[in-house]
Design a protein around this motif. Structure first.
Motif, mmCIF file in Angstrom:
data_model
loop_
_atom_site.group_PDB
_atom_site.id
_atom_site.type_symbol
_atom_site.label_atom_id
_atom_site.label_comp_id
_atom_site.label_asym_id
_atom_site.label_seq_id
_atom_site.Cartn_x
_atom_site.Cartn_y
_atom_site.Cartn_z
ATOM 1 N N UNK A 1 5.425 -25.713 -33.969
ATOM 2 C CA UNK A 1 5.899 -25.756 -32.586
ATOM 3 C C UNK A 1 7.187 -26.568 -32.492
ATOM 4 N N UNK A 2 7.240 -27.666 -33.193
ATOM 5 C CA UNK A 2 8.431 -28.509 -33.188
ATOM 6 C C UNK A 2 9.642 -27.723 -33.670
ATOM 7 N N UNK A 3 9.465 -26.930 -34.709
ATOM 8 C CA UNK A 3 10.588 -26.162 -35.272
ATOM 9 C C UNK A 3 11.174 -25.190 -34.252
ATOM 10 N N UNK A 4 10.337 -24.458 -33.529
ATOM 11 C CA UNK A 4 10.883 -23.507 -32.559
ATOM 12 C C UNK A 4 11.542 -24.235 -31.388
ATOM 13 N N UNK A 5 11.023 -25.392 -30.992
ATOM 14 C CA UNK A 5 11.660 -26.178 -29.932
ATOM 15 C C UNK A 5 13.033 -26.663 -30.408
ATOM 16 N N UNK A 6 13.113 -27.137 -31.625
ATOM 17 C CA UNK A 6 14.395 -27.605 -32.168
ATOM 18 C C UNK A 6 15.423 -26.475 -32.193
ATOM 19 N N UNK A 7 15.016 -25.323 -32.675
ATOM 20 C CA UNK A 7 15.951 -24.205 -32.764
ATOM 21 C C UNK A 7 16.375 -23.726 -31.375
#
Length: 55
Positions: free
Chosen positions: A8-14
Protein backbone atom coordinates in the motif's frame (compact mmCIF):
# COMPACT_ATOMS: atom_id res chain seq x y z
CA UNK A 1 2.85 6.27 6.82
CA UNK A 2 5.08 3.66 8.40
CA UNK A 3 1.95 1.87 9.59
CA UNK A 4 0.92 0.98 6.03
CA UNK A 5 1.78 -2.40 4.56
CA UNK A 6 4.63 -2.13 2.01
CA UNK A 7 2.39 -2.80 -1.00
CA UNK A 8 0.00 0.00 0.00
CA UNK A 9 2.83 2.37 0.83
CA UNK A 10 4.39 1.83 -2.60
CA UNK A 11 1.26 2.79 -4.53
CA UNK A 12 0.75 5.87 -2.31
CA UNK A 13 4.36 6.94 -2.95
CA UNK A 14 4.03 6.51 -6.69
CA UNK A 15 0.69 8.29 -6.80
CA UNK A 16 1.41 11.29 -4.61
CA UNK A 17 5.18 11.73 -4.49
CA UNK A 18 5.86 10.71 -8.10
CA UNK A 19 2.57 12.06 -9.50
CA UNK A 20 1.80 8.90 -11.43
CA UNK A 21 -1.67 8.05 -12.68
CA UNK A 22 -3.28 4.80 -11.56
CA UNK A 23 -2.74 3.24 -15.00
CA UNK A 24 0.96 4.17 -14.90
CA UNK A 25 1.35 2.60 -11.46
CA UNK A 26 -0.38 -0.51 -12.75
CA UNK A 27 2.09 -0.77 -15.63
CA UNK A 28 5.18 -0.06 -13.50
CA UNK A 29 4.29 -2.56 -10.79
CA UNK A 30 2.78 -5.14 -13.14
CA UNK A 31 -0.51 -5.14 -11.23
CA UNK A 32 -4.08 -5.02 -12.46
CA UNK A 33 -5.57 -1.52 -12.36
CA UNK A 34 -8.22 -2.66 -9.88
CA UNK A 35 -5.53 -3.85 -7.48
CA UNK A 36 -3.81 -0.46 -7.58
CA UNK A 37 -7.10 1.31 -6.87
CA UNK A 38 -7.95 -1.08 -4.05
CA UNK A 39 -4.56 -0.63 -2.40
CA UNK A 40 -4.93 3.14 -2.54
CA UNK A 41 -8.43 2.97 -1.08
CA UNK A 42 -7.28 0.72 1.75
CA UNK A 43 -4.30 2.98 2.46
CA UNK A 44 -6.51 6.07 2.61
CA UNK A 45 -8.89 4.30 4.96
CA UNK A 46 -6.07 3.36 7.28
CA UNK A 47 -4.55 6.85 7.21
CA UNK A 48 -7.97 8.39 7.85
CA UNK A 49 -8.39 6.21 10.96
CA UNK A 50 -4.99 7.25 12.25
CA UNK A 51 -5.65 10.95 11.69
CA UNK A 52 -9.03 10.73 13.43
CA UNK A 53 -7.32 9.17 16.43
CA UNK A 54 -5.05 12.22 16.65
CA UNK A 55 -7.92 14.67 17.01
Amino acid sequence: MDCLPPEQLRVVQLSFYEGMAHAEISAVLGLPLGTVKSRLRLAFGRLRELLEDLS
